[in-house]
Design an enzyme around this catalytic site. Structure first.
Site, PDB file in Angstrom:
ATOM      1  N   HIS A  52      11.862   1.061   2.014  1.00 26.24           N
ATOM      2  CA  HIS A  52      11.531  -0.340   2.281  1.00 26.24           C
ATOM      3  C   HIS A  52      12.557  -0.968   3.241  1.00 26.24           C
ATOM      4  O   HIS A  52      12.477  -2.154   3.541  1.00 26.24           O
ATOM      5  CB  HIS A  52      11.535  -1.146   0.981  1.00 26.24           C
ATOM      6  CG  HIS A  52      10.374  -0.855   0.069  1.00 26.24           C
ATOM      7  ND1 HIS A  52       9.094  -0.625   0.523  1.00 26.24           N
ATOM      8  CD2 HIS A  52      10.306  -0.784  -1.295  1.00 26.24           C
ATOM      9  CE1 HIS A  52       8.290  -0.419  -0.503  1.00 26.24           C
ATOM     10  NE2 HIS A  52       9.001  -0.506  -1.616  1.00 26.24           N
TER      11      HIS A  52
ATOM     12  N   ARG B 163      -3.069  -1.896  -9.149  1.00 25.37           N
ATOM     13  CA  ARG B 163      -3.700  -3.040  -9.811  1.00 25.37           C
ATOM     14  C   ARG B 163      -5.137  -3.137  -9.299  1.00 25.37           C
ATOM     15  O   ARG B 163      -5.926  -2.243  -9.472  1.00 25.37           O
ATOM     16  CB  ARG B 163      -2.895  -4.315  -9.545  1.00 25.37           C
ATOM     17  CG  ARG B 163      -3.225  -5.479 -10.499  1.00 25.37           C
ATOM     18  CD  ARG B 163      -2.311  -6.661 -10.252  1.00 25.37           C
ATOM     19  NE  ARG B 163      -2.494  -7.247  -8.947  1.00 25.37           N
ATOM     20  CZ  ARG B 163      -3.349  -8.224  -8.673  1.00 25.37           C
ATOM     21  NH1 ARG B 163      -4.103  -8.726  -9.632  1.00 25.37           N
ATOM     22  NH2 ARG B 163      -3.454  -8.707  -7.450  1.00 25.37           N
ATOM     23  N   LYS B 164      -5.481  -4.196  -8.591  1.00 33.12           N
ATOM     24  CA  LYS B 164      -6.835  -4.334  -8.051  1.00 33.12           C
ATOM     25  C   LYS B 164      -6.975  -3.633  -6.709  1.00 33.12           C
ATOM     26  O   LYS B 164      -7.971  -2.971  -6.440  1.00 33.12           O
ATOM     27  CB  LYS B 164      -7.191  -5.812  -7.882  1.00 33.12           C
ATOM     28  CG  LYS B 164      -7.455  -6.553  -9.173  1.00 33.12           C
ATOM     29  CD  LYS B 164      -7.932  -7.980  -8.870  1.00 33.12           C
ATOM     30  CE  LYS B 164      -8.300  -8.714 -10.142  1.00 33.12           C
ATOM     31  NZ  LYS B 164      -8.788 -10.098  -9.848  1.00 33.12           N
TER      32      LYS B 164
ATOM     33  N   GLY C 211       0.805  -1.208   0.000  1.00 33.20           N
ATOM     34  CA  GLY C 211       0.000   0.000   0.000  1.00 33.20           C
ATOM     35  C   GLY C 211       0.841   1.261   0.000  1.00 33.20           C
ATOM     36  O   GLY C 211       0.347   2.347   0.299  1.00 33.20           O
ATOM     37  N   THR C 212       2.107   1.129  -0.360  1.00 39.34           N
ATOM     38  CA  THR C 212       3.050   2.250  -0.316  1.00 39.34           C
ATOM     39  C   THR C 212       2.611   3.415  -1.193  1.00 39.34           C
ATOM     40  O   THR C 212       2.559   4.563  -0.738  1.00 39.34           O
ATOM     41  CB  THR C 212       4.444   1.780  -0.769  1.00 39.34           C
ATOM     42  OG1 THR C 212       4.774   0.552  -0.118  1.00 39.34           O
ATOM     43  CG2 THR C 212       5.500   2.819  -0.460  1.00 39.34           C
ATOM     44  N   THR C 213       2.320   3.141  -2.461  1.00 33.13           N
ATOM     45  CA  THR C 213       1.958   4.193  -3.407  1.00 33.13           C
ATOM     46  C   THR C 213       0.713   4.938  -2.924  1.00 33.13           C
ATOM     47  O   THR C 213       0.627   6.170  -3.020  1.00 33.13           O
ATOM     48  CB  THR C 213       1.691   3.587  -4.800  1.00 33.13           C
ATOM     49  OG1 THR C 213       2.713   2.635  -5.111  1.00 33.13           O
ATOM     50  CG2 THR C 213       1.650   4.666  -5.865  1.00 33.13           C
ATOM     51  N   TRP C 214      -0.233   4.194  -2.409  1.00 31.92           N
ATOM     52  CA  TRP C 214      -1.490   4.755  -1.919  1.00 31.92           C
ATOM     53  C   TRP C 214      -1.257   5.667  -0.711  1.00 31.92           C
ATOM     54  O   TRP C 214      -1.720   6.800  -0.671  1.00 31.92           O
ATOM     55  CB  TRP C 214      -2.424   3.596  -1.549  1.00 31.92           C
ATOM     56  CG  TRP C 214      -3.806   3.996  -1.119  1.00 31.92           C
ATOM     57  CD1 TRP C 214      -4.453   5.165  -1.392  1.00 31.92           C
ATOM     58  CD2 TRP C 214      -4.709   3.188  -0.365  1.00 31.92           C
ATOM     59  NE1 TRP C 214      -5.716   5.144  -0.844  1.00 31.92           N
ATOM     60  CE2 TRP C 214      -5.899   3.949  -0.215  1.00 31.92           C
ATOM     61  CE3 TRP C 214      -4.645   1.917   0.188  1.00 31.92           C
ATOM     62  CZ2 TRP C 214      -7.012   3.455   0.487  1.00 31.92           C
ATOM     63  CZ3 TRP C 214      -5.740   1.425   0.870  1.00 31.92           C
ATOM     64  CH2 TRP C 214      -6.899   2.195   1.020  1.00 31.92           C
TER      65      TRP C 214
END
Length: 336
Positions: free
Chosen positions: A143, A297-298, A82-85
């Site tokens: 990370h 993605r999903k 969920g990093t990008t989010w």
């Protein structure tokens, strides 16, 4: 009064020091255990975690040179958790008075550009950047496991926000993400082989359990330093989590903002569906790595049921039971 060395002598001395450091680093890299990876140039065991070999010099440069400020905000995570989010959410919270939601840079830049990775971008190519001109609060991400963060981060009053995701969906998301690379497509790896590596801990920034437990332990012992979030909780009630996050990083919403619906507006803008449909997140490329569309993605909780076989689940459940027993940490595996 002693004479200062001439510029040419000083330059030669500096070059010799750099050459010595380069040789020492090459000797270190050659001495470390290595494993093949299903994507990229393999992973190297460094300070008890498996670092992507192509990033190890950057990680070491980050450790040796980064000086944290008390106002810094650092997003930490295992890849595909969920990093990008979360970067989009944090950037929007911090900059809500500087940019309106209709003019936010999120509309034209992927969030990795707005909250850069230490090991991928800031210290790219083993460079030592000058970060003194960055406005406060500085936003970064990583990370790297907690134990391997620079001492300046651990000892300063900067805030760390950690997001974790259940291991089943994390693994499947990593698999799909890695499958976009040419290295993966020529490697012949199967999902079952990747499950084996995942359970052995021999994957990017793994082991999965020690990465999560390192930040989990710090969040329980020092809750003012580390906020531990779960991807599944963000999915279940994003508005509530945004308020919690804003309070922790020192940007709480005023009563007037709450009355005006600012929290709900940010929640709508930063929903996964809206972010995924932004043109910038459907086209273009982040650096020399992956197309932007690969980062969304999903985003579903429980998508693992469509990919993992009973035997894979058995191996994963055995790992989870063994590694997380008595930790006080549990995961949500199905849709909220």
């Amino acid at each position: 009064m002693e004479n200062s060395p001439s510029p040419s002598v000083a330059s030669l001395s500096s070059s010799l020091v750099l050459e010595e450091r380069k040789q020492e680093l090459e000797e270190l890299l050659a001495s470390l255990p290595k494993e093949k990876s299903f994507a990229g140039s393999g992973v190297t065991l460094y300070q008890d975690f498996w670092c992507p070999a192509m990033l190890l010099q950057n990680v070491i440069s980050f450790q040796n040179h980064f000086q944290a400020h008390d106002q810094d905000i650092i997003l930490a995570s295992k890849p595909k958790s969920g990093t990008t989010w979360l970067k989009a959410i944090i950037f929007t919270i911090v900059n809500r008075t500087q940019f309106s939601l209709s003019s936010t840079p999120l509309l034209t830049k992927i969030s990795h550009e707005l909250v850069p990775f230490f090991e991928f971008k800031v210290y790219e190519n083993n460079e030592i950047p000058d970060l003194t001109s960055m406005s406060s609060p500085r936003l970064f991400s990583t990370h790297v496991p907690y134990a391997s963060l620079p001492k300046s981060i651990q000892e300063s009053e900067c805030r760390i926000v950690y997001v974790c995701r259940n291991p089943f969906d994390t693994l499947v998301s990593q698999w799909h993400f890695g499958s976009q690379s040419s290295e993966f497509q020529s490697s012949g790896w199967t999902l079952e082989e990747f499950v084996d590596k995942f359970c052995e801990g021999k994957e990017a920034f793994g082991p999965f359990w020690s990465h999560i437990l390192g930040y989990w332990k710090e969040s329980t012992e020092n809750p003012n330093k580390v906020l531990f979030l779960k991807y599944e909780d963000l999915k279940e009630d994003l508005t509530y989590q945004i308020k919690t996050l804003a309070e922790f990083i020192g940007f709480p919403f005023s009563l007037e903002e709450q009355r005006q619906g600012v929290v709900e507006d940010i929640s709508k803008l930063c929903s996964l569906n809206v972010l995924k449909d932004l043109e910038v997140n459907k086209s273009g490329k982040y650096g020399s790595f992956f197309p932007n569309k690969c980062f969304y993605r999903k985003g579903e909780v429980g998508d693992w049921v469509n990919h993992l076989s009973p035997s894979m689940l058995e191996r994963l459940n055995k790992m989870i039971e063994e590694k997380f027993r008595d930790s006080g940490l549990s995961f949500k595996y199905v849709a909220c």
